[in-house]
Design an enzyme around this catalytic site. Structure first.
Site, mmCIF file in Angstrom:
data_model
loop_
_atom_site.group_PDB
_atom_site.id
_atom_site.type_symbol
_atom_site.label_atom_id
_atom_site.label_comp_id
_atom_site.label_asym_id
_atom_site.label_seq_id
_atom_site.Cartn_x
_atom_site.Cartn_y
_atom_site.Cartn_z
ATOM 1 N N TYR A 141 -7.430 50.740 -57.925
ATOM 2 C CA TYR A 141 -8.422 50.387 -59.642
ATOM 3 C C TYR A 141 -7.791 48.970 -59.757
ATOM 4 O O TYR A 141 -9.436 48.486 -60.972
ATOM 5 C CB TYR A 141 -8.889 51.849 -60.100
ATOM 6 C CG TYR A 141 -9.914 52.959 -59.215
ATOM 7 C CD1 TYR A 141 -10.403 52.665 -58.031
ATOM 8 C CD2 TYR A 141 -10.106 54.150 -60.174
ATOM 9 C CE1 TYR A 141 -11.281 53.636 -57.570
ATOM 10 C CE2 TYR A 141 -11.144 54.634 -58.797
ATOM 11 C CZ TYR A 141 -11.467 54.196 -57.621
ATOM 12 O OH TYR A 141 -12.464 55.545 -57.213
ATOM 13 N N LYS A 192 -1.620 59.860 -48.374
ATOM 14 C CA LYS A 192 -1.965 59.153 -46.539
ATOM 15 C C LYS A 192 -0.485 58.604 -45.793
ATOM 16 O O LYS A 192 -0.994 57.736 -45.859
ATOM 17 C CB LYS A 192 -3.841 58.142 -46.859
ATOM 18 C CG LYS A 192 -4.211 57.936 -45.676
ATOM 19 C CD LYS A 192 -4.638 59.130 -44.350
ATOM 20 C CE LYS A 192 -5.386 58.400 -43.831
ATOM 21 N NZ LYS A 192 -5.994 59.931 -42.786
ATOM 22 N N ASP A 224 -7.114 63.697 -46.050
ATOM 23 C CA ASP A 224 -9.016 63.777 -45.436
ATOM 24 C C ASP A 224 -8.792 65.344 -45.238
ATOM 25 O O ASP A 224 -9.265 65.869 -45.362
ATOM 26 C CB ASP A 224 -8.657 62.701 -44.173
ATOM 27 C CG ASP A 224 -7.176 63.050 -43.402
ATOM 28 O OD1 ASP A 224 -6.109 63.316 -43.899
ATOM 29 O OD2 ASP A 224 -7.387 62.555 -41.975
ATOM 30 N N ASP A 248 -9.925 60.150 -58.158
ATOM 31 C CA ASP A 248 -11.817 60.146 -58.379
ATOM 32 C C ASP A 248 -12.573 60.779 -57.275
ATOM 33 O O ASP A 248 -12.918 61.578 -57.964
ATOM 34 C CB ASP A 248 -12.308 58.536 -58.332
ATOM 35 C CG ASP A 248 -13.226 58.494 -59.023
ATOM 36 O OD1 ASP A 248 -13.980 59.446 -59.381
ATOM 37 O OD2 ASP A 248 -13.590 57.595 -59.262
ATOM 38 N N ASP A 252 -14.569 64.699 -57.564
ATOM 39 C CA ASP A 252 -15.898 65.311 -57.274
ATOM 40 C C ASP A 252 -17.036 66.748 -56.747
ATOM 41 O O ASP A 252 -17.314 66.905 -56.726
ATOM 42 C CB ASP A 252 -16.697 63.968 -57.072
ATOM 43 C CG ASP A 252 -17.252 63.551 -58.036
ATOM 44 O OD1 ASP A 252 -16.569 62.815 -59.222
ATOM 45 O OD2 ASP A 252 -18.397 62.132 -57.854
#
Ligand code: NAD
Length: 363
Positions: A141, A192, A224, A248, A252
């Site tokens: 970001y 990852k 994942d 992020d 959620d």
């Protein structure tokens, strides 16, 4: 000594939910003589409309001089056509980075009263209590280079850069290990590392930092798989630490385990526990101005503020107990409504928490 809170209501449902949180906090302020003072300022789209920037200097100054910041939410379709540099979300990212709020705590707790509001089976989610520690001021970001440009052949390319320094990883890892220590002493680091070199370094540094916390059980998981495990068997997790973007997305997912994004608070802390407190949801333009948004995530964010910045566990517990009591009284905003409950709006839900607080303090 007064404790200054900068209040940034923002856009969409922001002003509606922040106003309920302030009512609750103001009552407690008087009742427990907490010495809190409130200063309001504009951020996001509202600030852009007034000053042509989503983060006016006076708002940033107020945040810098405050002990804590309470934020509603920013953004909305009205400002989507704007250039990225002046979009509402840049205001929020600006406060996070200017204040060095690198550690984002996102608890996901399922209130027993809301077990039916989750889309997952009760046996999968009941008793859920996990904490996601998301790195907030680095990663993709913020990484440079970024942007959209044109190649020589005229084709457009978009680029963002995922970058983490050793020190950035080290400080968020320490933050997460310390939190795990206060909980069930299990930390899962999500990366990852099989594909991204940046997170290979992440895994290496988190493992190194883990040597300072032998009492905390450290595990690693690819993002994942973590997404899958969060919906398959979320109770296996105690604390998750991860990068900005992965955090992020995963938070959620965790939000939905608890029934509604409208229930989840968050804290973003610097190295000295100064913090910005906000619900994890956005400005919900689809329901803004209707008085139906759930204010509980924002109210619960003020409990986190009392706990982490003002180190007042008793005051934090009082707010959390009042939220519990409000849910016990069977009032529900639309997002957490289930049959047999009483559907209420934003201000009625705020009033239910306030009344529960008053009832707690009555002799
Ligand atoms: P959102 O979180 O605003 O909304 C997602 C869905 O959840 C919507 O259906 C909304 O009605 C519902 N919802 C959210 N909060 C709720 C609440 N308190 N009570 C009841 N329902 C609630 O996400 P989005 O729609 O992807 O984004 C809308 C805007 O918010 C965008 O401009 C986005 O950039 C911005 N945003 C801001 C923040 C922030 O300020 N921290 C975070 C995420 C998104």
């Amino acid at each position: 000594m007064s404790k200054r809170i900068a209040v940034l209501a923002g856009d969409g449902i922001g002003p509606e939910i922040v106003s309920e949180a302030i009512k609750v906090l103001s009552y407690l302020n008087k009742d427990m003589q907490l010495g809190l003072t409130f200063d309001h300022a504009l951020i996001g789209g509202a600030a852009y409309d007034a000053f042509g920037t989503p983060l006016p200097q006076q708002t940033l100054n107020l945040c810098k001089h405050a002990d804590a910041v309470l934020l509603g939410a920013v953004g909305g379709p009205k400002w989507e056509p704007l250039a990225h540099a002046v979009r509402p979300e840049r205001g929020l990212l600006g406060v996070r980075s200017e204040l060095g709020l690198f550690s984002n705590l996102r608890p996901a707790v399922l209130y027993p009263q809301l077990v039916d509001a989750s889309t997952l089976k009760p046996e999968v989610v009941s008793g859920l209590d996990l904490m996601i520690v998301r790195e907030l001021t680095g990663g993709i970001y913020f990484g440079q280079p970024r942007g959209v440009s044109k190649l020589e052949n005229g084709e457009k390319v978009g680029v963002n850069t995922k970058i983490y320094s050793e020190s950035e990883i080290r400080r968020i890892a320490h933050s997460a290990f310390k939190i795990a220590r206060q909980r069930r002493k299990k930390l899962c680091s999500v990366d990852k590392a099989n594909v991204l070199e940046c997170t290979e370094l992440w895994r290496q540094i988190v493992t190194e930092v883990g040597k300072d916390y032998p009492d905390v059980q450290l595990s690693h998981m690819y993002v994942d798989n973590a997404a899958m495990q969060l919906v398959r068997a979320p109770k296996q997790f105690d604390v998750i630490v991860t990068t900005n973007m992965f955090g992020d997305i995963l938070s959620d997912i965790a939000a939905m385990l608890t029934g509604s994004i409208g229930m989840l608070p968050s804290a973003s802390l610097d190295a000295n526990n100064k913090g910005m407190y906000e619900p994890i949801h956005g400005s919900a333009p689809d329901i803004a101005g209707q008085g139906v948004a759930n204010p509980l995530a924002t109210i619960l964010s003020t409990a986190m503020m009392l706990r982490y910045t003002f180190q007042n566990e008793e005051a934090a517990n009082r707010i959390e107990q009042a939220v519990n009591a409000a849910l016990d009284s069977n009032v529900r905003t639309a997002d957490i409504y289930s049959e047999g409950m009483t559907k209420v709006g934003t201000s009625e839900m705020g009033a239910a928490v306030l009344n529960a607080l008053k009832a707690e303090s009555a002799p």
